[in-house]
Write a protein that holds these residues in place. Structure first.
Motif, PDB file in Angstrom:
ATOM      1  N   GLU A  73      32.198   7.828 -56.077  1.00  0.00           N
ATOM      2  CA  GLU A  73      32.138   8.800 -54.991  1.00  0.00           C
ATOM      3  C   GLU A  73      33.465   9.563 -54.959  1.00  0.00           C
ATOM      4  N   PRO A  74      33.559  10.699 -55.652  1.00  0.00           N
ATOM      5  CA  PRO A  74      34.836  11.404 -55.795  1.00  0.00           C
ATOM      6  C   PRO A  74      35.394  11.964 -54.493  1.00  0.00           C
ATOM      7  N   GLY A  75      34.551  12.264 -53.524  1.00  0.00           N
ATOM      8  CA  GLY A  75      35.015  12.840 -52.271  1.00  0.00           C
ATOM      9  C   GLY A  75      35.465  11.819 -51.244  1.00  0.00           C
ATOM     10  N   ARG A  76      35.281  10.565 -51.557  1.00  0.00           N
ATOM     11  CA  ARG A  76      35.659   9.487 -50.626  1.00  0.00           C
ATOM     12  C   ARG A  76      37.179   9.457 -50.443  1.00  0.00           C
ATOM     13  N   ALA A  77      37.620   9.401 -49.207  1.00  0.00           N
ATOM     14  CA  ALA A  77      39.055   9.371 -48.901  1.00  0.00           C
ATOM     15  C   ALA A  77      39.607   7.960 -49.094  1.00  0.00           C
ATOM     16  N   LEU A  78      40.877   7.893 -49.441  1.00  0.00           N
ATOM     17  CA  LEU A  78      41.540   6.603 -49.588  1.00  0.00           C
ATOM     18  C   LEU A  78      41.681   5.944 -48.218  1.00  0.00           C
ATOM     19  N   ARG A  79      41.857   4.636 -48.214  1.00  0.00           N
ATOM     20  CA  ARG A  79      41.808   3.851 -46.978  1.00  0.00           C
ATOM     21  C   ARG A  79      43.092   3.853 -46.167  1.00  0.00           C
ATOM     22  N   HIS A  80      44.230   3.909 -46.798  1.00  0.00           N
ATOM     23  CA  HIS A  80      45.500   3.744 -46.079  1.00  0.00           C
ATOM     24  C   HIS A  80      45.831   4.990 -45.258  1.00  0.00           C
ATOM     25  N   ALA A  82      48.541   6.406 -44.582  1.00  0.00           N
ATOM     26  CA  ALA A  82      49.567   7.259 -45.199  1.00  0.00           C
ATOM     27  C   ALA A  82      48.962   8.179 -46.256  1.00  0.00           C
ATOM     28  N   GLU A  83      47.730   7.900 -46.672  1.00  0.00           N
ATOM     29  CA  GLU A  83      47.064   8.703 -47.693  1.00  0.00           C
ATOM     30  C   GLU A  83      45.915   9.518 -47.108  1.00  0.00           C
ATOM     31  N   THR A  84      46.015   9.846 -45.845  1.00  0.00           N
ATOM     32  CA  THR A  84      44.986  10.627 -45.176  1.00  0.00           C
ATOM     33  C   THR A  84      44.745  11.923 -45.942  1.00  0.00           C
TER      34      THR A  84
END
Length: 114
Positions: A73-80, A82-84
């Motif tokens: 899923e390339p559009g999925r945002a990272l979880r942390h 700080a990486e919003t």
């Protein structure tokens, strides 16, 4: 896989999860054994990482006979926090863009980017 224990004693810039995701991005039909070898992890560790990635919606798979085909899923945002706003696609573009250079013999000619 003698390097597994050494890799656990030293820090690295990318997590095993990122490495496994990059290995899958390179070959969507890669076997767990091949991913483990490339990432210098055990097959069991790769299975756990794939389960984590699937559970949190970064990855899914389709079973075809005895093998899997993975979908990222390339559009999925990272979880942390700080990486919003950083997506899987942007991380993979960083990890995969230099892949041919990493496989080519080192010429000693490098460049720094600033």
């Amino acid at each position: 896989m003698d390097d597994v224990s050494e890799s656990q004693t030293r820090w690295t810039f990318f997590t095993s999860h990122a490495r496994v995701l990059a290995a899958i991005a390179e070959d969507r039909e890669a076997r767990i054994r091949d991913i483990a070898e490339r990432c210098r992890l055990t097959e069991r560790a790769v299975q756990r990482i794939i389960s984590d990635l699937e559970r949190d919606g970064y990855l899914s798979h389709t079973r075809r006979g005895r093998s899997n085909t993975y979908r990222i899923e390339p559009g999925r945002a990272l979880r942390h926090p700080a990486e919003t706003g950083v997506t899987v696609a942007s991380v993979l573009s960083l990890l995969l863009r230099d892949e041919p250079d990493r496989r080519a013999p080192h010429t000693g000619k490098g460049h720094a980017q600033g």
